[in-house]
Design a protein around this motif. Sequence first.
Motif, mmCIF file in Angstrom:
data_model
loop_
_atom_site.group_PDB
_atom_site.id
_atom_site.type_symbol
_atom_site.label_atom_id
_atom_site.label_comp_id
_atom_site.label_asym_id
_atom_site.label_seq_id
_atom_site.Cartn_x
_atom_site.Cartn_y
_atom_site.Cartn_z
ATOM 1 N N ASP A 399 0.872 -1.345 0.030
ATOM 2 C CA ASP A 399 -0.005 -0.094 -0.006
ATOM 3 C C ASP A 399 0.844 1.233 0.081
ATOM 4 O O ASP A 399 0.604 2.331 -0.681
ATOM 5 C CB ASP A 399 -0.925 0.007 1.227
ATOM 6 C CG ASP A 399 -0.316 -0.221 2.273
ATOM 7 O OD1 ASP A 399 0.505 -1.093 2.577
ATOM 8 O OD2 ASP A 399 -0.755 0.378 3.532
ATOM 9 N N GLY A 400 1.910 1.465 0.824
ATOM 10 C CA GLY A 400 2.632 2.553 0.809
ATOM 11 C C GLY A 400 3.322 2.758 -0.673
ATOM 12 O O GLY A 400 3.292 3.835 -0.847
ATOM 13 N N VAL A 430 -1.445 -5.610 -1.686
ATOM 14 C CA VAL A 430 -1.374 -6.175 -0.288
ATOM 15 C C VAL A 430 -1.641 -5.104 0.574
ATOM 16 O O VAL A 430 -0.419 -4.509 1.022
ATOM 17 C CB VAL A 430 -0.135 -7.199 -0.112
ATOM 18 C CG1 VAL A 430 -0.383 -7.656 1.415
ATOM 19 C CG2 VAL A 430 -0.555 -8.031 -1.240
ATOM 20 N N ASN A 432 -1.936 -3.703 3.767
ATOM 21 C CA ASN A 432 -1.652 -4.132 5.351
ATOM 22 C C ASN A 432 -1.888 -2.916 6.163
ATOM 23 O O ASN A 432 -1.440 -2.774 7.325
ATOM 24 C CB ASN A 432 -0.529 -5.165 5.489
ATOM 25 C CG ASN A 432 0.835 -4.142 5.258
ATOM 26 O OD1 ASN A 432 0.689 -2.983 4.770
ATOM 27 N ND2 ASN A 432 1.857 -5.139 5.008
ATOM 28 N N VAL A 434 -0.095 -0.189 6.603
ATOM 29 C CA VAL A 434 1.223 0.274 7.086
ATOM 30 C C VAL A 434 2.309 0.263 6.329
ATOM 31 O O VAL A 434 2.188 -0.879 5.337
ATOM 32 C CB VAL A 434 1.291 -0.337 8.577
ATOM 33 C CG1 VAL A 434 1.649 -1.953 8.523
ATOM 34 C CG2 VAL A 434 2.529 0.283 9.306
ATOM 35 N N ALA A 435 3.269 1.044 6.199
ATOM 36 C CA ALA A 435 4.316 0.729 5.621
ATOM 37 C C ALA A 435 5.612 1.114 6.258
ATOM 38 O O ALA A 435 5.922 1.984 6.889
ATOM 39 C CB ALA A 435 4.490 1.847 4.121
HETATM 40 MG MG LIG Z 1 1.995 -2.087 3.515
#
Ligand SMILES: [Mg+2]
Length: 1046
Positions: A399-400, A430, A432, A434-435
């Motif tokens: 995501d990041g 994917v 999640n 958070v990066a």
């Molecule tokens: Mg992530």
Amino acid sequence: MAWFRAASGVARHAVRRHLARAPHHVSRPRPVMPPARGFHSTALRPKAAPVPRPVPLSRLTDSFLDGTSSVYLEELQRAWEADPNSVDESWDNFFRNFVGQAATSPGISGQTIQESMRLLLLVRAYQVNGHMKAKLDPLGLEEREVPDDLDPAFYGFTEADLDREFFIGVWRMSGFLSENRPVQTLRSILNRLEQAYCGSVGYEYMHIADREQCNWLRDKIETVNPRSYTRERQEVILDRLIWSTQFENFLATKWVTAKRFGLEGAETLIPGMKEMFDRAADLGVENIVVGMPHRGRLNVLGNVFRKPLRQIFSEFSGSGNKTIDEDGLYTGTGDVKYHLGTSYDRPTRGGKRIHLSLVANPSHLEAVDPVVVGKTRAKQYYSNDTDRTKSLGVLMHGDGSFAGQGVVYETLHLSALPNYTTGGTIHIVVNNQVAFTTDPKAGRSSQYCTDVAKALNAPIFHVNGDDMEAVVHVFELASEWRQTFHTDVVVDIVCYRRFGHNEMDEPSFTQPKMYQVIRNHPSALQIYQKKLLDSGCITKEEIDRIQNKVTSILNEEFNNSKDYVANRRDWLSAYWSGFKSPEQISRIRNTGLPPYGSLYILYACLDSVKPEIVKRVGEAITTLPPNFKPHKVVKRVFDERAQMIQTGEGVDWAVAEALAFATLLVEGNHVRLSGQDVERGTFSHRHAVLHDQETGEIYCPLDHVIMNQNEEMFTVSNSSLSEFGVLGFELGYSMENPNSLVLWEAQFGDFANGAQVIFDQFLSSGESKWLRQTGLVCLLPHGYDGQGPEHSSARLERYLQVSWWGRGNMRRMSDDNSYVIPEMDPTLRKQIQECNWQVVNVTTPANYFHVLRRQIHREFRKPLIVMSPKNLLRHAKCKSNLSEFDDVQGHPGFDKQGTRFKRLIKDQNDHSDLEEGIRRLILCSGKVYYELDEERKAADAKDIAICRVEQLCPFPYDLAQRELKRYPNAEVVWCQEEPMNMGAYTYIFPRLSTAMKALGRGSMEEVKYVGRPPSAATATGFLKVHQQEQRELVQKAMQRDSIKFP
Ligand SMILES: [Mg+2]
Ligand SMILES: Cc1ncc(C[n+]2csc(CCOP(=O)(O)OP(=O)(O)O)c2C)c(N)n1
């Protein structure tokens, strides 16, 4: 309301235009609110009252579609009553339906047209914004504000209306409104909308401009019954989820302290991907090229690609380098396990086979994206997949990274360009939430991490990663979309990361609240098992059976991994068989053209005469169709070109390049040149594509070199204005098949640093890290002609700095040793094979022709960096004769090995093997040669010799020494036009010293420097200063006194 009434006439037209086109309402003005960027960290926003507010005319129609103005609806109705033609046809239909049916339908007495219209707006609001209410976050931490327009009260409906029946018309759209059930209660309408749009999947598609595409999706989303998979299907899904989950658990228990960037929290990815691949295969896909980052890579390799588990485990134990059956093994420097690529033929659920390739990637997130897309495109070319349905690119993202890395957009942006499209890439995020340690609220400005894809009209399916069957559903839908519409699509799996960024990291340092929830959160497998058990579809015994099966296979593979020996090195594959690795001696063939040859393939050679091949090819590329009307300047250029071919004299750079391309085509190779403005050429020199000045039609002479030439066999294409994306694409393209000359040209060499990651991470080191070759050519315009600091230097020094050659075999490959001369005997030489790439700064058209052809006429592939010229393109002296292009004894350039690329061009003054009277030997490279030669003539300095180092890397020790021996008394000077801290000086200096030392000739101080002094900027911005500097440096090279060191 005055603002509205004044504009209502205009607005009506706007409405007509707007509705006549496809629905696209993304730019609707929304109440100002803090951006809701994530799920677990988004602050609540206060509810905004639906107060009409001034809106610019251009957005008036959008404000209507917000449903905030009931007055507008009244206006619309009045307009229709006055003149049915004044509103869009769809509204006309609506009013007719309503008047014709609603008024007479039983049970809906009292419904007004206004209510009906508001109901439609409510439905539309769900289509546009329903995803905002979808239950996407498995952790339930999302704090997204539900938009006002999803609230029936917003349209004036109350509790009392829930069980009232409403007429909603049989709308022209697909999905919910197309069903032949024009009368429904508000409650049932709301239920349907909630079920379709606000469950575990959030659909974003109303930004897509194409009505057919929206209708296709609406059909799938609104009218499909709640998903139901058969028991057999559920068992397969469960089996796959158990594999995914146990794989990570197993690695975690066996290698407690190893980093593996596990998939825990996103395990449903694996069954989802597998189902997607199965569905794609059912729909005709035969090849899938995958690019992915670190997260879950081992799981994907093991469970999706079916890389032998014993091999994965063996690599984990650090014993992955053993191989048998190979002598002279080349393993390169290798890479960490979560970067390696692989390929595999996988059987699918539907009984087909699908070839999967995972492209090796560097740590740089998203850098592999364009490479995958380029490779996919090349696969399509070589398999004649003209409708692009057989080869598919799949890209996975975090995501990041998806939100943050610019190359994501640069890759998406290629997706619909005719010479770059692959018929749609499937993107999997994917997500999640958070990066590493960064929350979405600090990591992106957009609401979703996928928002960039909206610019490309890609549908985006957000799915709750804990809902196994919803995940499978959207993955299948993505395959269907891609095979139906041939455009990109995004699946965003909203999940979580059970542990830290890697398994050694402590996530609670930075995300304490999130991890409190995660600690108590059941796994996706536990959730799915419970669901199946509760529904009675599957028994506990059946689940245990699968679990035990998986455990025992994992253990068995683990035991076998201890003795695992790779029986085949993962070297060049498929089209590359027979190509040589760096430690296998390989031939470089002559690149001059045979005088006569298989002329029958030339379209222009149907007559009985047998002229020289080079002439016939030359004619093909300089002849235009009789009725074609080029621009008069271009006509003159082509007349001159024809003259060059006819007389055999004065061949310039552009013709030499075209001859190289044409002759490679005649030999059956594919040639592809791409970059910004390459069709004409930045400097108006190439004119590979001509434009008829009357009709605008285009003609590309190189498309007509052989009979029935495949349209794409020669491709020259202006590209999008991206260096990173396009160079990455061409790199991927070049890796598929060695029988292709793939070139990327930078507008000016300076701009290549926008693609620095591709140079550093792939091109310079890919062979060593991942055992994959490429013969990609980069043309980087370079040269000091007073254009200022941004258009002078291609930063030659950078390409030389990362150049290296290693001696002998791979065990000494890391010797970047500029102080040791490698084997230079022509029959034993592997110098080029052992270096990572070639860097040339060529000074004659013929040598350019040969260096391009050399790329193909050898048994290995190696990247080629060309400092390409600017003013030499039209320089009176920078010409070659056609006789330098052929392989005829006695012709210039023919030596004991025949005609080839010249790594070094000796002095042109016909010197003998020993010239004791020469007082200075100037070595230089590139266009400064012509200036030195001119100055030498002006100074009548016959006692100075000038040699051109055409190939800088790897350094031609043998030829440099030959020249050193020829001039035993000469002062040795390196002359360059770049500042001392740039250009080739620091690269040449130690190598030239080494060459001299080996001849017993002086110390390091004996290599003199003539060039610009060190500088921060590449060049001066003042033309006069440039001219003076340039004058001074060539004069200094000719000075009578000896040159001081350095
Ligand atoms: Mg992530
Ligand atoms: C271009 C680049 N910058 C920084 C990094 C360092 N890095 C590795 S993983 C990571 C976080 C990635 O986050 P995300 O894309 O959300 O993937 P996740 O690890 O959460 O699966 C970072 C910053 C990198 N690998 N590449």
